[in-house]
Design a protein around this motif. Structure first.
Motif, PDB file in Angstrom:
ATOM      1  N   PRO B  34       0.831  -1.202   0.000  1.00 59.05           N
ATOM      2  CA  PRO B  34       0.000   0.000   0.000  1.00 59.05           C
ATOM      3  C   PRO B  34       0.870   1.258   0.000  1.00 59.05           C
ATOM      4  CG  PRO B  34       0.117  -0.932   2.211  1.00 59.05           C
ATOM      5  CD  PRO B  34       0.910  -1.847   1.321  1.00 59.05           C
ATOM      6  N   TYR B  36       0.546   5.226   1.246  1.00 61.10           N
ATOM      7  CA  TYR B  36      -0.249   6.127   2.070  1.00 61.10           C
ATOM      8  C   TYR B  36       0.177   7.561   1.795  1.00 61.10           C
ATOM      9  CZ  TYR B  36      -2.132   2.291   4.894  1.00 61.10           C
ATOM     10  OH  TYR B  36      -2.811   1.173   5.326  1.00 61.10           O
ATOM     11  N   GLN B  38       0.077  11.467   3.372  1.00 59.00           N
ATOM     12  CA  GLN B  38      -0.119  12.186   4.627  1.00 59.00           C
ATOM     13  C   GLN B  38       0.069  13.679   4.432  1.00 59.00           C
ATOM     14  OE1 GLN B  38       2.655  11.340   7.872  1.00 59.00           O
ATOM     15  NE2 GLN B  38       1.093  11.783   9.390  1.00 59.00           N
ATOM     16  N   GLY B  41      -0.409  17.650   9.817  1.00 63.22           N
ATOM     17  CA  GLY B  41      -1.451  17.723  10.843  1.00 63.22           C
ATOM     18  C   GLY B  41      -2.497  16.617  10.757  1.00 63.22           C
ATOM     19  N   GLU B  42      -2.310  15.705   9.810  1.00 64.11           N
ATOM     20  CA  GLU B  42      -3.259  14.601   9.671  1.00 64.11           C
ATOM     21  C   GLU B  42      -2.533  13.266   9.751  1.00 64.11           C
ATOM     22  OE1 GLU B  42      -6.037  17.065   6.451  1.00 64.11           O
ATOM     23  OE2 GLU B  42      -5.545  14.950   6.117  1.00 64.11           O
ATOM     24  N   GLY B  43      -3.312  12.203   9.959  1.00 65.42           N
ATOM     25  CA  GLY B  43      -2.719  10.876   9.895  1.00 65.42           C
ATOM     26  C   GLY B  43      -2.616  10.425   8.449  1.00 65.42           C
ATOM     27  N   PRO B  44      -1.774   9.416   8.171  1.00 64.73           N
ATOM     28  CA  PRO B  44      -1.692   8.892   6.809  1.00 64.73           C
ATOM     29  C   PRO B  44      -3.033   8.314   6.368  1.00 64.73           C
ATOM     30  CG  PRO B  44       0.133   8.094   8.164  1.00 64.73           C
ATOM     31  CD  PRO B  44      -0.844   8.746   9.093  1.00 64.73           C
ATOM     32  N   LEU B  46      -4.743   5.770   3.218  1.00 68.99           N
ATOM     33  CA  LEU B  46      -4.447   4.869   2.113  1.00 68.99           C
ATOM     34  C   LEU B  46      -4.794   5.530   0.790  1.00 68.99           C
ATOM     35  CD1 LEU B  46      -3.574   2.021   1.207  1.00 68.99           C
ATOM     36  CD2 LEU B  46      -5.988   1.369   1.345  1.00 68.99           C
ATOM     37  N   PHE B  89       4.088   7.470   1.837  1.00 70.08           N
ATOM     38  CA  PHE B  89       4.730   6.319   2.453  1.00 70.08           C
ATOM     39  C   PHE B  89       4.422   5.062   1.652  1.00 70.08           C
ATOM     40  CE2 PHE B  89       6.223   8.180   6.349  1.00 70.08           C
ATOM     41  CZ  PHE B  89       5.348   9.240   6.593  1.00 70.08           C
ATOM     42  N   ASP B  93       3.485  -5.576   3.216  1.00 67.82           N
ATOM     43  CA  ASP B  93       2.695  -6.360   4.171  1.00 67.82           C
ATOM     44  C   ASP B  93       2.846  -7.836   3.830  1.00 67.82           C
ATOM     45  OD1 ASP B  93      -0.909  -6.773   4.674  1.00 67.82           O
ATOM     46  OD2 ASP B  93       0.802  -7.442   5.867  1.00 67.82           O
ATOM     47  N   ARG B  97       2.800  -8.796   9.351  1.00 72.28           N
ATOM     48  CA  ARG B  97       3.286  -7.517   9.844  1.00 72.28           C
ATOM     49  C   ARG B  97       3.409  -6.575   8.643  1.00 72.28           C
ATOM     50  NH1 ARG B  97       7.427  -5.510  13.446  1.00 72.28           N
ATOM     51  NH2 ARG B  97       7.069  -3.278  13.209  1.00 72.28           N
ATOM     52  N   ILE B  98       3.182  -5.277   8.894  1.00 75.84           N
ATOM     53  CA  ILE B  98       3.363  -4.279   7.846  1.00 75.84           C
ATOM     54  C   ILE B  98       4.571  -3.427   8.203  1.00 75.84           C
ATOM     55  CG2 ILE B  98       1.764  -2.642   8.905  1.00 75.84           C
ATOM     56  CD1 ILE B  98       0.936  -1.811   6.041  1.00 75.84           C
ATOM     57  N   PHE B 100       6.653   0.109   7.121  1.00 79.59           N
ATOM     58  CA  PHE B 100       6.574   1.371   6.387  1.00 79.59           C
ATOM     59  C   PHE B 100       7.965   1.883   6.042  1.00 79.59           C
ATOM     60  CE2 PHE B 100       2.134   2.593   6.596  1.00 79.59           C
ATOM     61  CZ  PHE B 100       1.640   1.837   7.643  1.00 79.59           C
ATOM     62  N   ASP B 102      10.338   5.345   5.082  1.00 81.49           N
ATOM     63  CA  ASP B 102      10.470   6.622   5.775  1.00 81.49           C
ATOM     64  C   ASP B 102       9.772   7.777   5.074  1.00 81.49           C
ATOM     65  OD1 ASP B 102      13.852   5.985   6.985  1.00 81.49           O
ATOM     66  OD2 ASP B 102      11.877   5.499   7.826  1.00 81.49           O
TER      67      ASP B 102
END
Lengths: 114, 110
Positions: B34, B36, B38, B41-44, B46, B89, B93, B97-98, B100, B102
């Motif tokens: 995937p 993502y 971002q 001020g926000e979360g990532p 998809l 990002f 997966d 486990r996923i 990420f 940097d």
């Protein structure tokens, strides 16, 4: 449907304090993740729950960080005692069971430890 | 050993150009990749995802190209818009486990 909710959005703590961050996952999601995000380290996994059971506790974060999932719709992350190096954005995410590739992130809590 | 690497760390393009963000990985058991997006001020969130059995996935102006043999993938953003300015990002997966990368910080200049 509501997305992932995190409170507070901002937190300022003195060194040595205990802080508790809160997260409400997307309704119906079984998996919940806590991450720490910094510019230097990027996204670091702190804890991972599946159906309220702790699957991974983030190794290096064990000593002062404790995440709990009291019920399927609420989780907390406690940092005790806080240190200045804990200053970061703490993100909570949730997903359907086994679908880690499709995580829904909250807006994060920005923590500053003085 | 970092499981997912991204390059460049930052990228600036002009509006209308194609931005190319690169990603490579180590774990050959990764089966979903995937991306993502971002905003500050926000979360990532998809953006687009590809499975390891595909070599291309397109969604509007966003296209993932996947090379399993070389363990590389790239995200192409065509006709880049200032609103695309964000951090991207890449993740891998393996159903357990996923991981990420940097991130690549993209700036699109008008």
């Amino acid at each position: 449907d509501a997305g992932v909710t995190q409170t507070p959005r901002h937190e300022v703590a003195e060194k040595g304090q205990t802080i508790i961050l809160k997260c409400e996952p997307v309704s119906g999601h079984n998996d919940l993740f806590w991450y720490r995000q910094t510019k230097i380290q990027g996204l670091e996994l702190l804890s991972y729950f599946r159906s309220k059971s702790l699957m991974e506790d983030g190794g290096a974060f064990k000593d002062r960080f404790k995440a709990e999932m009291l019920n399927s719709s609420f989780s907390t992350l406690k940092i005790q005692p806080t240190e200045p190096k804990d200053s970061a954005v703490y993100l909570c995410a949730s997903s359907l069971r086994g679908r880690q590739d499709t995580q829904y992130f909250g807006p994060g809590t920005r923590l500053l430890v003085l | 050993q970092q499981q997912v690497r991204q390059s460049p760390q930052s990228l600036t393009v002009w509006e209308g150009e194609t931005a190319i963000l690169n990603c490579s990985y180590e774990d050959s058991t990764f089966n979903y990749f995937p991306w993502y997006q971002q905003f500050p001020g926000e979360g990532p969130a998809l953006l687009i995802s590809i499975s390891s059995v595909s070599d291309k996935k397109e969604d509007g102006r966003f296209t993932i190209f996947f090379n399993k043999r070389e363990k590389k993938l790239s995200l192409h953003i065509t006709d880049s818009q200032p609103g695309d300015s964000a951090t991207y990002f890449c993740a891998g997966d393996n159903n357990n486990r996923i991981f990420f990368g940097d991130g690549t910080q993209l700036v699109v200049k008008p």
